[in-house]
Design a protein around this motif. Structure first.
Motif, PDB file in Angstrom:
ATOM      1  N   UNK A   4      30.186 -15.682 -46.825  1.00 33.46           N
ATOM      2  CA  UNK A   4      30.490 -15.648 -45.404  1.00 33.46           C
ATOM      3  C   UNK A   4      30.995 -14.254 -45.039  1.00 33.46           C
ATOM      4  N   UNK A   5      30.570 -13.766 -43.895  1.00 32.37           N
ATOM      5  CA  UNK A   5      31.011 -12.459 -43.411  1.00 32.37           C
ATOM      6  C   UNK A   5      31.904 -12.643 -42.193  1.00 32.37           C
ATOM      7  N   UNK A  11      34.331   1.503 -42.451  1.00 30.08           N
ATOM      8  CA  UNK A  11      33.756   1.672 -43.779  1.00 30.08           C
ATOM      9  C   UNK A  11      34.706   2.476 -44.655  1.00 30.08           C
ATOM     10  N   UNK A  12      34.932   1.998 -45.862  1.00 29.51           N
ATOM     11  CA  UNK A  12      35.759   2.730 -46.810  1.00 29.51           C
ATOM     12  C   UNK A  12      35.045   2.760 -48.148  1.00 29.51           C
ATOM     13  N   UNK A  87      32.292  -3.759 -52.200  1.00 29.92           N
ATOM     14  CA  UNK A  87      33.551  -3.516 -52.897  1.00 29.92           C
ATOM     15  C   UNK A  87      34.351  -4.813 -52.924  1.00 29.92           C
ATOM     16  N   UNK A  88      34.705  -5.281 -54.115  1.00 28.27           N
ATOM     17  CA  UNK A  88      35.508  -6.495 -54.266  1.00 28.27           C
ATOM     18  C   UNK A  88      36.956  -6.143 -53.984  1.00 28.27           C
ATOM     19  N   UNK A  89      37.624  -6.928 -53.106  1.00 30.81           N
ATOM     20  CA  UNK A  89      38.970  -6.551 -52.666  1.00 30.81           C
ATOM     21  C   UNK A  89      40.075  -7.557 -52.995  1.00 30.81           C
ATOM     22  N   UNK A  90      39.734  -8.815 -53.206  1.00 30.22           N
ATOM     23  CA  UNK A  90      40.796  -9.795 -53.489  1.00 30.22           C
ATOM     24  C   UNK A  90      40.201 -11.071 -54.047  1.00 30.22           C
ATOM     25  N   UNK A 117      29.978  -2.299 -46.359  1.00 33.15           N
ATOM     26  CA  UNK A 117      29.827  -1.480 -45.170  1.00 33.15           C
ATOM     27  C   UNK A 117      31.036  -1.643 -44.272  1.00 33.15           C
ATOM     28  N   UNK A 118      30.795  -2.050 -43.042  1.00 33.00           N
ATOM     29  CA  UNK A 118      31.877  -2.216 -42.066  1.00 33.00           C
ATOM     30  C   UNK A 118      32.288  -3.672 -41.911  1.00 33.00           C
TER      31      UNK A 118
END
Length: 145
Positions: A4-5, A11-12, A87-90, A117-118
């Motif tokens: 799900x988005x 963007x980072x 990028x995996x963040x949590x 992306x964003x």
């Protein structure tokens, strides 16, 4: 498995994972002290949850060798295709079933949060793990229905 988005975001670039970085799996400690030990082969995952956390960290670190080594041979792909823009963040562990020191099978339900992306997104999965030649390995994902 469902992906799900959510709302767009700035963007980072993907951060570089250093030994002193916090471990991506969410447990206290540095990457080197936590999942890095499993990735380097210094220790084996004692539980299905520990293996799942280390595999999440391997996705964050883009450690293909570890992912393939901890994938059951009956379901293992030939290679892992990493999306360079993701990028995996949590990581959130939602529940576990068996998967302990005296079990042969176990399950872990989790949410893996990512940025692409964003946009932010979430991958939800209920993974199945089994012991193969004495070690925990990822077998497959169960249906969330």
């Amino acid at each position: 498995m469902s992906r799900r988005r959510s709302a767009p975001r700035a963007s980072t670039p993907a951060p570089r994972l250093l030994p002193s970085s916090p471990c991506p799996c969410g447990l206290p400690g540095s990457y080197a002290e936590c999942c890095g030990r499993l990735h380097r082969g210094q220790v084996a995952a004692a539980t299905a949850e520990a293996l799942m956390r280390s595999r999440y960290s391997a996705f964050a670190a883009r450690d293909e060798a570890y992912l393939l080594r901890t994938w059951h041979p009956d379901t293992r792909p030939e290679s892992v295709d990493f999306d360079p823009g993701l990028r995996w963040v949590r990581l959130e562990v939602l529940s576990t079933g068996e998967g302990g020191a005296f079990h042969a099978e176990g399950t872990v339900a989790f949410r893996a949060h990512f940025a692409e992306g964003r946009e932010d997104g979430v991958l939800t999965e209920h993974s199945r793990f089994v012991r193969h030649e004495g070690a925990w390995v990822y077998l497959d994902a169960l249906s969330l229905d």
